[in-house]
Write an enzyme that holds these catalytic residues in place. Structure first.
Site, PDB file in Angstrom:
ATOM      1  N   ASP A  49       3.654  -4.789 -15.160  1.00  0.00           N
ATOM      2  CA  ASP A  49       4.572  -5.257 -16.208  1.00  0.00           C
ATOM      3  C   ASP A  49       3.964  -5.004 -17.595  1.00  0.00           C
ATOM      4  O   ASP A  49       4.616  -5.233 -18.614  1.00  0.00           O
ATOM      5  CB  ASP A  49       4.977  -6.723 -16.002  1.00  0.00           C
ATOM      6  N   LYS A 118       3.200  -7.434  -6.657  1.00  0.00           N
ATOM      7  CA  LYS A 118       2.097  -8.245  -7.202  1.00  0.00           C
ATOM      8  C   LYS A 118       2.693  -9.379  -8.008  1.00  0.00           C
ATOM      9  O   LYS A 118       3.715  -9.195  -8.684  1.00  0.00           O
ATOM     10  CB  LYS A 118       1.176  -7.397  -8.087  1.00  0.00           C
ATOM     11  N   GLU A 187      -8.699 -10.527 -13.228  1.00  0.00           N
ATOM     12  CA  GLU A 187      -8.619  -9.967 -14.591  1.00  0.00           C
ATOM     13  C   GLU A 187      -9.431 -10.806 -15.570  1.00  0.00           C
ATOM     14  O   GLU A 187      -9.385 -12.050 -15.539  1.00  0.00           O
ATOM     15  CB  GLU A 187      -7.152  -9.886 -15.063  1.00  0.00           C
TER      16      GLU A 187
END
Ligand code: KIV
Length: 274
Positions: A49, A118, A187
């Protein structure tokens, strides 16, 4: 098992089986053209995204819609033949209930033919991940710095710098693995905790700004190609596409303005057959 020399697409099950083995290579792609270039070299392509920021110039990923993800997911499937294609679930499409998440994820899978989705979130998404996996949808989880939560996190900050934060990060990672995720993106995570989680989890960890200790790595393609205006500090630029495109565009503009642009007979000359 590497991405090369295969005659079928890599699956989520293949990626899950890579835990602790050869590092998993991944990049994002949003177009058929870049997917075609990336496909032979990676194990999975993420239609992230991040396309909201990279393709559309948005400030965050929050405004990205399911239709945007499906459109670009279809393009990436058309451009690739080997890599597993993972499509991101956009903000607002999966958080309200397991049923909403299933309806949106099933639409993504039916309309793009991707091999997995995801979604962001640790413990709070564990029930949803279990619900999706039990119903045939492979899920890649995403914990640590989760960009869709920017408005509650108060900015993009490295997670787990203080040891006091480690337990929560470990709990999140363990929860998504227990719920059946086949892999998890870590992340923006400090190296010691990314290493610890990677050692503890039975599923592969895919790092982005989370150190080489992870089972694999992912980068946003345009960032590593040197096309993005701004990139996070941890991104190594493997190319300088921005300046190279600018030079080509400038050369073209100069030729047009100087009326030295190739004449049509040059432009359309075709190679004779035989
Ligand atoms: O959207 C995206 O590109 C991502 C990666 C940064 C992991 O989620």
């Amino acid at each position: 098992m590497s991405a090369q020399n295969r005659d079928r697409r890599i699956t989520a099950v293949d990626i899950r089986a890579r835990k602790g083995g050869e590092p998993i290579v991944s990049l994002t792609s949003y177009h058929a053209h870049t997917a075609r270039i990336v496909d032979p070299y990676v194990d999975f392509i993420l239609v992230g995204d991040s396309l909201g920021m990279v393709m559309h110039g948005l400030e965050t990923t929050i405004p990205v819609t399911l239709d945007m993800m499906i459109l670009q997911g279809r393009a990436v499937i058309r451009g690739s033949s080997r890599a597993l294609i993972v499509v991101d679930m956009p903000f607002g499409s999966y958080e309200a209930s397991c049923e909403d998440a299933f309806r949106a994820a099933a639409r993504v899978m039916k309309e793009t033919h991707c091999g997995a989705i995801k979604l962001e979130g640790g413990r709070r998404m564990a029930d949803t991940i279990r619900f999706l996996v039990e119903r045939g949808i492979p899920v890649m989880a995403h914990v640590g710095l989760t960009p869709q939560a920017i408005n509650t996190m108060g900015g993009f900050r490295i997670q787990g710098r203080e040891e006091a934060q480690w337990a929560e990060l470990e709990d999140d990672a363990r929860a998504v693995a227990d719920a059946g995720a086949f892999a998890v993106v870590l992340e923006g995570m400090a190296e010691p905790i990314a290493r610890k989680i990677t050692g503890e989890l039975p599923i592969p960890t895919i790092g982005i700004g989370a150190s080489p200790a992870c089972d694999g790595q992912i980068l946003v393609l345009e960032d590593m190609l040197g096309l993005s205006d701004w990139v996070p500090k941890f991104v190594k630029k493997f190319g300088a596409l921005g300046p190279s495109i600018e030079t080509a565009v400038k050369d073209y503009a100069d030729e047009v303005r100087a009326r030295s642009f190739p004449a049509p007979e040059h432009t359309y000359t075709m190679k004779a057959k035989g």
